[in-house]
Enzyme design. Structure first.
Site, PDB file in Angstrom:
ATOM      1  N   CYS A   1       0.813  -1.210   0.000  1.00 40.03           N
ATOM      2  CA  CYS A   1       0.000   0.000   0.000  1.00 40.03           C
ATOM      3  C   CYS A   1       0.848   1.262   0.000  1.00 40.03           C
ATOM      4  CB  CYS A   1      -0.962   0.009   1.169  1.00 40.03           C
ATOM      5  SG  CYS A   1      -0.155  -0.112   2.764  1.00 40.03           S
TER       6      CYS A   1
ATOM      7  N   HIS B   1      -2.092   0.770   7.189  1.00 35.18           N
ATOM      8  CA  HIS B   1      -2.403   0.988   5.779  1.00 35.18           C
ATOM      9  C   HIS B   1      -2.035   2.412   5.405  1.00 35.18           C
ATOM     10  CE1 HIS B   1      -4.293   0.040   2.045  1.00 35.18           C
ATOM     11  NE2 HIS B   1      -5.256   0.955   2.177  1.00 35.18           N
TER      12      HIS B   1
ATOM     13  N   ASP C   1      -8.182   5.281  -2.389  1.00 36.23           N
ATOM     14  CA  ASP C   1      -7.313   4.194  -1.936  1.00 36.23           C
ATOM     15  C   ASP C   1      -6.796   3.434  -3.148  1.00 36.23           C
ATOM     16  OD1 ASP C   1      -5.937   2.214  -0.723  1.00 36.23           O
ATOM     17  OD2 ASP C   1      -7.514   1.731   0.737  1.00 36.23           O
TER      18      ASP C   1
END
Lengths: 683, 334
Positions: A436, A480, A496
């Site tokens: 991520c 994250h 995202d």
């Protein structure tokens, strides 16, 4: 071949242990107790301290075993001083938690070598209890607690063993006695635990190293920061939703916003000196999601509230502030577990009317890095027509980037290929695999290159809902990074990029999103583990629920929880019905106890007493100095039937034979029965 | 001022003994230590343990250690349980006085005590001693349903009845953090005979003293020689005969045998003793004579005030004489 040789050394050792003189056996038991106290410390003590402690214990055991003399003081003192110097050299201090614990463990070991009088025994035992307490600095899990209970019992046994003066029961029985004592103590201990007024610590400043070694989100993001966290199973916080829990893909726990990029590391944007702090414009829609967060200590100031919480929610005992980027932080590091109530709005608009000059800093990129990425940005920007007012169409551009991630063969992995100086170039054009932090970083660089204000947000995403107790557990592995872009009149919008590649990561949790490392053969196990219906998952949930209530009730029983619990208890027992019920239970318990007290210890004596009471009614009370035979002689004068006289005579003769004669157990029970049948005849 | 304080202390002590510790007079027969009679206080180790608990509590508070609280409360509750068990180790024990043999003044009187444990709990490490002698020094265990006998000794100084002083029972079992104790005044006394005089004075003789000034039984006429019997005085050994039959060569010891006309028996009469002698010395001398007469198997009569025994020999006679000597002029003299 001799007997012992045939049986082998183990039996021989056992026999020698059993034949050990009492004081030696007691000392060895004390050594075992001390070892149980010290063993948990070996995990974190410097190696030399552990070795010194073990060597000292062994030395003491050898002295005891061989019956040698204890080392003289002139030998012990230099050794102790050397150990102290060693602690100082290791920690550069004698104060503080770790150095203090090292000193205490060494002290306990040396004290065992200098144990002469009974007073010293108590010093050793008391010191052991204190060292046991210090091990909770490092671990307070349920297994630790069980081990603590076992250690207490062995310590009590050692203490008890030194108190015998004559006969000493075997070790197993002494252990049982101690366990009984421990159980006897349990109700009172529980009562004290629940009822003892708790104050919110610390009482004074904690040593600086009180909560070292915690992991968590940090205020910078370099390659590997998050992926190392992702492998940690440590719990970050637990959440209990009072209302309907939001869906998994709405669970973004916002912690730190990163805006400065130096080509390698993302860091927080320092607040501009003298800048006027503008009010943060927030508008929310829909219902608030009320929830309660129990946060593990991080030793840092950052909180991770559900996006979007606040502003100005409060954490008991802490002063909470928020930054211009809607990060929430406390003024003091969170060095203990805290619980706070909060409500969040999943549907929100943040800083919709922000002035363009305030957005400029979200467009900065380092010079001379990632030329291919910049070129790609130019291409994309030209492909998308700008909006009516000449601004780039941020929404369209973002879509372009995300679809590129989706379309091209990007993959999601914890072990991305190594990147060179132009990390984003390498990621986007060669490696095409990342975590991520790579996706969000690359996305923000691209957006900024296209003139769209963008920033990286780190925190946690998702969490695991335990269906048994309804607690959502968020672990460090849920750490994250995502991105935010600013859209005119919409404000900061969450994007995202990882979801474009691994939508599973967002919808479920990390373990699902990662391809199973079937090469190790654990693939199926992991599948099983993540299937919420499987027994393994059930077991895991059960353990997690147990662990959570452990945390909630034992480790984090703070003043607030105590107050609410006692209030709850008060309301349960406050009404007259419960009070009467409790009183009845107490009365019943007392009655049972009284009856047990009244019941004669030996049935034989009871029968005799009953007999004497019967005769006393006729005016023939037994005199205190009368034995059964002289009593029988006196009773012969009693006016009564011949049958009764015969019964009385038999009763007293049998009683005398049973009480003062030697009779086998079998005969005894038979005779007792006869006595019982005789008793009514003597009425 | 100081003496006033001391008097106040003594008075307070007396009141506390009576009301707090319920010290009572002797109780006949078997006595059960009800829990009301068992007192308990922390020992020095127990007090230090309290300090330890306090330190642990502060540590747990300061570092907010949930398990630290648990440990502190558990060890604290274990101490409370220890208090309970220590008191229970003594409670419901049955005590009974045992036998006490007479002794001579200056010897140690031995008081036998019986401890019975009618309960299902084993009792360990019960210390007994006389309250006046400080910390008890005798220790015993009493198994469940069992009994145990303990002998306590007490130095004697004066003749007469010596009642056992108040007995203190103490226990610190199981953990040594508390000391439970109880008092018991058994109805138990021992007869203390006068100290035999030392150096011993020769036995008195009635009528003419023998040639060497020793009064002995029937020494009037030499009547021949007989073989030696135990108790024969050394000076009656017939040395001339013995020399002829060397005992080392298988010969026998022989004694000169005398016969009196009327055998004058040995009479130990208190009234015959010189008047100027101290009373206790006279009693000591009589005691010594009784012992010597018994040892030499010479039947003797004994006369002391209204007591007149004998002539006789043997344990009962000896006991009666010694008893009369011990109780002469004492209260409850019979």
């Amino acid at each position: 071949m001799s007997e012992t040789q045939r049986r082998g050394p183990k039996v021989e050792l056992g026999r020698r242990l059993a034949a050990l003189p009492r004081d030696k056996a007691d000392t060895l038991l004390l050594l075992i107790a001390a070892l149980m106290v010290l063993a948990p410390h070996f995990a974190h003590l410097p190696l030399w301290v552990s070795l010194a402690v073990c060597a000292t214990l062994l030395w003491r055991a050898a002295i005891t075993w061989r019956g040698k003399r204890m080392p003289p003081l002139w030998l012990l003192v230099p050794v102790a001083v050397a150990a102290m110097a060693g602690v100082y050299l290791t920690y550069r201090t004698l104060l503080g938690r770790d150095a203090g614990v090292a000193m205490l463990t060494l002290l306990l070991a040396f004290k065992l070598l200098e144990m002469r009088a009974k007073r010293d025994l108590f010093v050793v035992i008391f010191l052991s209890f204190f060292v046991l307490l210090t091990s909770f600095f490092y671990s307070q899990t349920m297994p630790t607690a069980l081990f603590m209970a076992a250690t207490i019992i062995v310590l009590l046994t050692a203490q008890q063993s030194f108190q015998y003066t004559g006969a000493v029961p075997p070790l197993a029985r002494r252990l049982r006695t101690s366990a009984k004592l421990f159980l006897l103590a349990a109700p009172l201990a529980l009562l004290m635990f629940v009822g003892f007024p708790r104050v919110q610590g610390p009482l004074w400043g904690m040593p600086g190293d009180a909560h070292s070694g915690r992991s968590g989100i940090s205020d910078s993001m370099a390659p590997g920061t998050l992926s190392s966290l992702a492998q940690s199973d440590e719990v970050a916080f637990r959440v209990r939703f009072l209302d309907q829990a939001p869906s998994q893909n709405q669970l973004y726990w916002r912690s730190i916003v990163l805006g400065d990029y130096d080509g390698r590391t993302w860091t927080r944007v320092p607040r501009r000196r003298g800048a006027q702090r503008a009010a943060i414009a927030i508008s929310v829609r829909g219902q608030a999601v009320r929830h309660e967060v129990t946060m593990e200590p991080t030793g840092k100031r950052w909180l991770a509230p559900l996006e979007l919480t606040g502003p100005r929610f409060s954490v008991p005992g802490f002063n909470v502030r928020e930054s211009d980027e809607m990060e929430q932080f406390t003024m003091e590091p969170v060095a203990r577990r805290v619980r706070y109530a909060a409500s969040a709005y999943v549907d929100f608009q943040l800083q919709a009317n922000e002035q363009p000059e305030n957005l400029k800093r979200w467009l900065e990129l380092p010079h001379g890095f990632n030329p291919r990425t910049l070129a790609l940005a130019q291409q994309l920007r030209q492909a998308v027509p700008p909006t009516a007012n000449g601004q780039p169409d941020a929404r369209q551009l973002s879509q372009q980037v995300l679809s590129m991630f989706r379309r091209d063969t990007f993959s999601y992995t914890l072990q991305p290929p190594l990147a060179g100086r132009d990390m984003v170039d390498d990621f986007l054009f060669t490696g095409k695999a990342g975590f991520c932090e790579h996706y969000s970083g690359a996305y923000v660089v691209l957006m900024r290159a296209m003139g769209v204000p963008a920033r990286v947000v780190t925190g946690y995403q998702g969490g695991e809902m335990n269906p048994l107790d309804g607690y959502l557990t968020v672990r460090q592995s849920d750490a994250h990074a995502w991105a935010e872009i600013w859209l005119p009149s919409h404000g900061w919008r969450r994007v995202d990029p990882t979801g474009a590649v691994a939508p599973e990561r967002i919808a479920r949790n990390l373990a699902r999103a990662l391809p199973a490392p079937s090469a190790f053969g654990f693939g199926q196990l992991i599948e099983l583990q993540n299937d919420p219906g499987s027994w393994l998952a059930q077991l895991r949930f059960r353990y997690a629920a147990l662990n959570n209530s452990w945390n909630q009730w034992v480790l984090d029983y703070n003043p607030e929880r105590q107050r609410s619990f006692l209030t709850e208890l008060g309301s349960v027992f406050g009404n007259w019905r419960s009070a009467v019920g409790a009183a009845l239970v107490c009365a019943l318990a007392w009655l049972l106890h009284w009856r047990r007290q009244r019941r004669p210890a030996a049935p034989l004596d009871g029968l005799y007493q009953a007999f004497c009471r019967l005769q006393a009614r006729h005016g023939y009370a037994r005199r205190p100095d009368e034995g059964p035979l002289s009593y029988a002689a006196r009773l012969r004068d009693m006016p009564a039937s011949a049958d009764k006289h015969a019964a009385m005579e038999t009763f007293l003769t049998l009683y005398g034979a049973l009480k003062y004669g030697g009779a086998g157990a079998e005969q005894r029970t038979a005779s007792l029965k006869t006595l019982k049948t005789l008793l009514p005849l003597c009425r | 001022m100081n003496s006033g304080l001391q008097a106040l202390y003594r008075k307070g002590r007396k009141v506390s003994n009576r009301w707090l510790f319920q010290l009572r007079d002797s109780e006949p027969g078997e006595v059960t230590l009800t829990s009301r009679r068992v007192f308990i206080l922390p020992t020095r180790a127990g007090l230090s343990f309290t300090l330890l608990l306090l330190i642990m509590l502060i540590g747990a508070l300061n570092y907010n250690l949930g398990l630290g609280f648990a440990l502190t409360f558990f060890t604290g509750a274990c101490a409370v349980a220890d208090m309970f068990l220590t008191a229970r180790n003594l409670a419901l024990l049955k005590l009974a006085p045992g036998r006490a043999q007479p002794v001579f003044a200056g010897e140690e009187a031995q008081f036998e005590l019986h401890l019975t444990n009618p309960t299902k709990l084993d009792r360990y490490a019960i210390w007994l001693g006389f309250q006046t002698q400080g910390e008890p020094r005798q220790v015993t265990d009493v198994a469940a349903g069992g009994a145990s006998a303990v002998v306590l000794s007490l130095p004697t100084r004066e003749r007469g009845w010596l009642a056992a002083p108040r007995i203190q029972l103490t226990t610190r079992f199981p953990l040594g953090l508390f000391k439970a104790w109880s008092y018991w005044q058994p109805e138990l006394r021992v007869l203390v005979y006068p100290t035999p005089e030392a150096p011993a004075q020769p036995l008195p003789s009635r009528g003419a003293a023998s040639e060497d000034g020793h009064g002995t039984v029937g020494l009037d006429n030499f009547a021949g020689i007989r073989s030696y019997q135990q108790g024969d005085p050394m000076r009656h050994l017939a040395w001339r005969q013995i020399a002829r039959h060397d005992p080392a060569l298988g010969g026998q010891l022989v004694t000169k045998h005398f016969e009196g006309g009327a055998v004058a028996e040995l009479a130990l009469d208190f009234a015959d003793l010189p008047l100027q002698l101290d009373l206790e010395l006279k009693l000591s001398r009589m005691t010594q004579w009784v012992l010597e007469a018994e040892q030499r198997a010479l039947p003797y009569t004994f006369r002391l005030a209204q007591h007149a025994y004998g002539p006789a020999l043997g344990d009962a006679h000896r006991a009666a004489c010694l008893r009369a000597l011990a109780l002469f002029g004492r209260e409850g003299g019979a």
